[in-house]
Design a protein around this motif. Sequence first.
Motif, PDB file in Angstrom:
ATOM      1  N   THR A   8     -16.425 -29.260 -45.864  1.00 33.84           N
ATOM      2  CA  THR A   8     -17.877 -29.061 -45.896  1.00 33.84           C
ATOM      3  C   THR A   8     -18.273 -28.128 -47.029  1.00 33.84           C
ATOM      4  O   THR A   8     -17.423 -27.431 -47.608  1.00 33.84           O
ATOM      5  CB  THR A   8     -18.395 -28.447 -44.574  1.00 33.84           C
ATOM      6  OG1 THR A   8     -17.751 -27.189 -44.374  1.00 33.84           O
ATOM      7  CG2 THR A   8     -18.129 -29.349 -43.387  1.00 33.84           C
ATOM      8  N   ASN A   9     -19.573 -28.102 -47.322  1.00 34.70           N
ATOM      9  CA  ASN A   9     -20.176 -27.121 -48.224  1.00 34.70           C
ATOM     10  C   ASN A   9     -19.513 -27.020 -49.593  1.00 34.70           C
ATOM     11  O   ASN A   9     -19.183 -25.934 -50.061  1.00 34.70           O
ATOM     12  CB  ASN A   9     -20.194 -25.738 -47.566  1.00 34.70           C
ATOM     13  CG  ASN A   9     -21.011 -25.734 -46.305  1.00 34.70           C
ATOM     14  OD1 ASN A   9     -22.056 -26.384 -46.241  1.00 34.70           O
ATOM     15  ND2 ASN A   9     -20.543 -25.039 -45.296  1.00 34.70           N
ATOM     16  N   GLY A  10     -19.281 -28.171 -50.239  1.00 33.85           N
ATOM     17  CA  GLY A  10     -18.735 -28.152 -51.590  1.00 33.85           C
ATOM     18  C   GLY A  10     -17.233 -27.999 -51.672  1.00 33.85           C
ATOM     19  O   GLY A  10     -16.690 -27.693 -52.735  1.00 33.85           O
ATOM     20  N   SER A  11     -16.525 -28.218 -50.575  1.00 37.25           N
ATOM     21  CA  SER A  11     -15.061 -28.168 -50.613  1.00 37.25           C
ATOM     22  C   SER A  11     -14.532 -29.245 -51.544  1.00 37.25           C
ATOM     23  O   SER A  11     -15.164 -30.286 -51.739  1.00 37.25           O
ATOM     24  CB  SER A  11     -14.491 -28.381 -49.215  1.00 37.25           C
ATOM     25  OG  SER A  11     -14.879 -27.350 -48.351  1.00 37.25           O
ATOM     26  N   ASP A  35     -18.217 -33.732 -45.692  1.00 33.01           N
ATOM     27  CA  ASP A  35     -19.660 -33.515 -45.767  1.00 33.01           C
ATOM     28  C   ASP A  35     -19.975 -32.657 -46.991  1.00 33.01           C
ATOM     29  O   ASP A  35     -19.505 -31.519 -47.083  1.00 33.01           O
ATOM     30  CB  ASP A  35     -20.139 -32.819 -44.492  1.00 33.01           C
ATOM     31  CG  ASP A  35     -21.632 -32.584 -44.504  1.00 33.01           C
ATOM     32  OD1 ASP A  35     -22.385 -33.568 -44.475  1.00 33.01           O
ATOM     33  OD2 ASP A  35     -22.037 -31.407 -44.552  1.00 33.01           O
ATOM     34  N   ALA A  36     -20.745 -33.220 -47.931  1.00 31.04           N
ATOM     35  CA  ALA A  36     -21.138 -32.503 -49.146  1.00 31.04           C
ATOM     36  C   ALA A  36     -19.923 -31.940 -49.871  1.00 31.04           C
ATOM     37  O   ALA A  36     -19.913 -30.801 -50.323  1.00 31.04           O
ATOM     38  CB  ALA A  36     -22.146 -31.407 -48.818  1.00 31.04           C
ATOM     39  N   SER A  37     -18.860 -32.747 -49.974  1.00 36.23           N
ATOM     40  CA  SER A  37     -17.604 -32.303 -50.578  1.00 36.23           C
ATOM     41  C   SER A  37     -17.021 -33.400 -51.462  1.00 36.23           C
ATOM     42  O   SER A  37     -17.524 -34.519 -51.494  1.00 36.23           O
ATOM     43  CB  SER A  37     -16.620 -31.896 -49.483  1.00 36.23           C
ATOM     44  OG  SER A  37     -17.122 -30.775 -48.777  1.00 36.23           O
ATOM     45  N   ASN A  64     -23.722 -36.868 -46.852  1.00 34.30           N
ATOM     46  CA  ASN A  64     -24.453 -35.805 -47.519  1.00 34.30           C
ATOM     47  C   ASN A  64     -24.013 -35.560 -48.967  1.00 34.30           C
ATOM     48  O   ASN A  64     -23.731 -34.433 -49.358  1.00 34.30           O
ATOM     49  CB  ASN A  64     -24.338 -34.521 -46.683  1.00 34.30           C
ATOM     50  CG  ASN A  64     -25.380 -33.498 -47.054  1.00 34.30           C
ATOM     51  OD1 ASN A  64     -26.393 -33.817 -47.651  1.00 34.30           O
ATOM     52  ND2 ASN A  64     -25.112 -32.259 -46.688  1.00 34.30           N
TER      53      ASN A  64
END
Length: 186
Positions: A8-11, A35-37, A64
């Motif tokens: 998640t969160n740019g991983s 998610d968002a990664s 995402n």
Amino acid sequence: SSGAITLTNGSQVVLNRANTGAGINTSQGGRVTIDASTVATNTALFGGGGIYATNSNTVISLTNGSRVQANRAANGGGIYFDSGAVVAIDGSTFLANTATTDGGGLLNDGGTLQVTGSSIFSNTAGQNGGGLIVSSGGAVTVTASSILFNGAANGGALYQANGSSDVTASCIVANSDTAVHYAGGF
């Protein structure tokens, strides 16, 4: 046994090498949530440069704005999955992945793939399915998505061999060869 992987969160999962599943390998089943990664620039000798899943108890979701990008493998440059695995891609991108044989972006060999509001863009395969290939009774549903600028000797966008595909409200534009190649089966 099965487990869970969550990004998640740019991983980022980048620059890995393996025989299969250089970025993520879920051969024992489980849940993978991205998610968002990003899963990028991974190289597998055989299948699944970015992601590899071979178990009917596997569920993979990409959401995402996640990206599977610039991965390489013999089959399934971005992702290789089979054996009833379920993959859901929503609002995400498969970009510039390469397979020397089949499935530049995605190779679905008997699983279920749902693509919604996503892009399969600029992937290449040496033989079949630059964007994606579905075989061995696999199923693909593409809704409100773009399959653009993919290349392969057969089925630049989508190659279907003994599987099913349903494409609705989507753009299939500027792919090499026949955009959608149906090789038999149902």
